[in-house]
Design an enzyme around this catalytic site. Sequence first.
Site, short mmCIF file in Angstrom:
data_model
loop_
_atom_site.label_atom_id
_atom_site.label_comp_id
_atom_site.label_asym_id
_atom_site.label_seq_id
_atom_site.Cartn_x
_atom_site.Cartn_y
_atom_site.Cartn_z
N HIS A 84 0.74 -1.09 0.09
CA HIS A 84 0.08 0.14 0.08
C HIS A 84 0.84 1.17 -0.13
CE1 HIS A 84 -3.41 -2.69 0.13
NE2 HIS A 84 -3.99 -1.41 0.46
N ASP A 151 -5.74 5.00 9.95
CA ASP A 151 -7.02 5.22 9.75
C ASP A 151 -7.58 4.07 8.88
OD1 ASP A 151 -6.84 7.50 10.66
OD2 ASP A 151 -7.11 8.68 8.83
N GLU A 261 -8.91 14.09 15.04
CA GLU A 261 -8.42 14.45 13.76
C GLU A 261 -9.30 15.67 13.28
OE1 GLU A 261 -8.18 11.50 10.67
OE2 GLU A 261 -6.99 10.02 11.92
C1 FAD Z 1 -5.71 3.35 1.89
C2 FAD Z 1 -4.83 3.76 2.93
C3 FAD Z 1 -4.99 4.38 4.00
C4 FAD Z 1 -3.75 4.84 4.94
N1 FAD Z 1 -3.95 5.23 6.11
C5 FAD Z 1 -2.76 5.42 6.79
C6 FAD Z 1 -3.02 6.00 7.99
O1 FAD Z 1 -3.99 6.40 8.56
N2 FAD Z 1 -1.86 6.18 8.90
C7 FAD Z 1 -0.69 6.04 8.38
O2 FAD Z 1 0.25 6.25 9.10
N3 FAD Z 1 -0.60 5.24 6.94
C8 FAD Z 1 -1.48 5.26 6.29
N4 FAD Z 1 -1.42 4.63 5.14
C9 FAD Z 1 -0.14 4.37 4.65
C10 FAD Z 1 0.42 3.13 4.92
O3 FAD Z 1 0.79 3.17 6.53
C11 FAD Z 1 2.02 2.76 4.43
O4 FAD Z 1 1.68 3.00 2.96
C12 FAD Z 1 2.47 1.72 4.72
O5 FAD Z 1 3.65 1.37 4.18
C13 FAD Z 1 1.50 0.58 4.06
O6 FAD Z 1 1.68 -0.69 4.63
P1 FAD Z 1 1.80 -1.98 3.70
O7 FAD Z 1 1.86 -3.05 4.90
O8 FAD Z 1 1.20 -2.07 2.58
O9 FAD Z 1 3.62 -1.81 3.33
P2 FAD Z 1 4.20 -1.79 2.01
O10 FAD Z 1 3.69 -0.89 1.27
O11 FAD Z 1 4.11 -3.20 1.47
O12 FAD Z 1 5.74 -1.64 2.65
C14 FAD Z 1 6.28 -0.27 2.87
C15 FAD Z 1 7.70 -0.35 3.13
O13 FAD Z 1 7.87 -1.06 4.58
C16 FAD Z 1 8.70 -2.18 4.07
N5 FAD Z 1 8.11 -3.25 4.63
C17 FAD Z 1 6.99 -3.95 4.73
N6 FAD Z 1 7.06 -5.09 5.44
C18 FAD Z 1 7.87 -4.88 6.18
C19 FAD Z 1 8.44 -5.57 7.22
N7 FAD Z 1 7.83 -6.85 7.62
N8 FAD Z 1 9.70 -5.45 7.70
C20 FAD Z 1 10.46 -4.39 7.14
N9 FAD Z 1 10.29 -3.68 6.33
C21 FAD Z 1 9.01 -3.76 5.68
C22 FAD Z 1 8.81 -2.28 2.60
O14 FAD Z 1 9.92 -2.93 2.00
C23 FAD Z 1 8.40 -0.64 2.07
O15 FAD Z 1 9.58 -0.19 1.99
C24 FAD Z 1 -2.60 4.34 4.45
C25 FAD Z 1 -2.37 3.79 3.16
C26 FAD Z 1 -3.31 3.55 2.30
C27 FAD Z 1 -3.15 2.91 1.08
#
Ligand code: FAD
Length: 510
Positions: A84, A151, A261
């Site tokens: 994400h 969120d 918020e």
């Molecule tokens: C609809 C939506 C709402 C959101 N709302 C919020 C919010 O309210 N608050 C907020 O803080 N963020 C929010 N986000 C952002 C979100 O926290 C970040 O995009 C986060 O990185 C997404 O998590 P993911 O698991 O998809 O990680 P990914 O996108 O898969 O990875 C993000 C980064 O972390 C690294 N990574 C992933 N897993 C691990 C692991 N286990 N160990 C070490 N590194 C790792 C990856 O290599 C990459 O660099 C939102 C995103 C979306 C799409």
Amino acid sequence: MSIIGKSNPWTSSLPHELQSLDIASRLHVDSEAIKLASRDFGKMVQTIPSAILHPSSIKDITTLVKFSYNCSVPFSVAARGHGHSVKGQAMAESGVVVDMTSLNNYGNGTGIRVSWNPSLGFYADVGGGQLWIDVLMATLEHGLAPVSWTDYLYLTVGGTISNAGISGQSFLHGPQISNVYEMDVITGKGEYVTCSKHLNSELFYAVLGGLGQFGIITRARIALDRGPHRVKWVRMLYHDFSAFTRDQEHLISINGLDYIEGSVIMNQSPPNNWRSSFFPLSDQARIISLSNKHGIIYCLEVVKYYNELSNDTIDEELQGLLKGLNFLQGFMFKKDVSFVDFLNRVRSGELKLQSKGLWDVPHPWLNLFVPKSSIMDFNDGVFINIIHKQNKTTGPILVYPMHQNKWDDRMSAVIPDEETFYTIGLLHSSGVNDWEVLDQQNKEILQFCDKAGIKAKQYLPHYRTKKEWMNHFDSKWDIFQQRKAQFDPKMILSPGQRIFNSVLGVDSCV
Ligand SMILES: Cc1cc2nc3c(=O)[nH]c(=O)nc-3n(C[C@H](O)[C@H](O)[C@H](O)COP(=O)(O)OP(=O)(O)OC[C@H]3O[C@@H](n4cnc5c(N)ncnc54)[C@H](O)[C@@H]3O)c2cc1C
């Protein structure tokens, strides 16, 4: 969409010796797997990896990273949570993407386990690939829940901890990274290390907000508290930004609320959006007429948790907490919903957009932390003079304050150097071919901040040059680099962040 990398018979992109390891059968090179790992929620970049590992155990990941580390030319490895990110942060050009959610199918210490001890109280040990929604449901079975949230809950624990994890609870409990007691991490050398404030503390602080640069999180021990059953959820509208922020700052300084918020409603956008459809149809016409009258209005959003025991007193208590606020008379809206429905409020909007094919579109998002001292200038320069005037976006715009002292400066996460700062979320969606217009607007916003001397920091940062990263980390750059040299000296991990030169190539392994 910009495409990085080339098509990839993996046998030519990765060392042949990899095929003889016992993880070979879990390395996927089919086009479906490659396609999935070369995209993310942002839908703006595509980076082609050579293979995807679907680990069945932690050992699979240590084997992979150790193997790369021992190659004379190591290949890059990116943990992918739920993908994400919006600008390719979880991608690995010609390297291996590790699908962390695969671990959830196996156990091996990567599930969700609730425990108690006298020094920590209740906590949950949670696999790095677990989704927050699953953590919520599993902990609520024990009447407990984490205290700090995002969120949206369909994000992984490892993914948000690599950034910070913020939401309306952050003013009270700090970001999610302030609520982690301990982690198991696989470093860039392939070492499997348990770390906490007291044990391998350098690695612990490096990984919190470390953008995946220092290790792959396979387990996090997370603080829990009693989970409430219900919440009182209130929104109040303002047309005066200074009254709005004054009230937000007042509310984060008193005890009593559980979530604070705020958002910006512009006359070009509907009061409800995918982030939450809060306002009932019957109220929407007068909210639209208010936003038409003022062009921009601001919405303060608060929540108070409660249980059946406080059924009789909760309304009075809430009224006391909101006394003296300067919202527009007649523009207070209340809801009473379950705790789960509140925390999972974004999901229904997501499903609605998905059914219309509007979820999987480009998301040129910009998230910033803005010092309180500059928030009025930001409102004038960005909300009014750029976003409203240019009238290009209809996505949610978030603005809410939090306290610096809830963040530990030893962590890698970067925030402004001011006691109170605001988080700003410009959560744009666009059509497939016009995201660049909004991306350009984001650049304009950053340039405006620079020129106006607004010392904003990007959250979920994305930069192209080393100089920009050095500016971002500022006084933390030296330690960030030292930690990289210590825990991932061959720069194998999370190359999609583009902070250090990524290592690519084919060669033999020792
Ligand atoms: C609809 C939506 C709402 C959101 N709302 C919020 C919010 O309210 N608050 C907020 O803080 N963020 C929010 N986000 C952002 C979100 O926290 C970040 O995009 C986060 O990185 C997404 O998590 P993911 O698991 O998809 O990680 P990914 O996108 O898969 O990875 C993000 C980064 O972390 C690294 N990574 C992933 N897993 C691990 C692991 N286990 N160990 C070490 N590194 C790792 C990856 O290599 C990459 O660099 C939102 C995103 C979306 C799409």
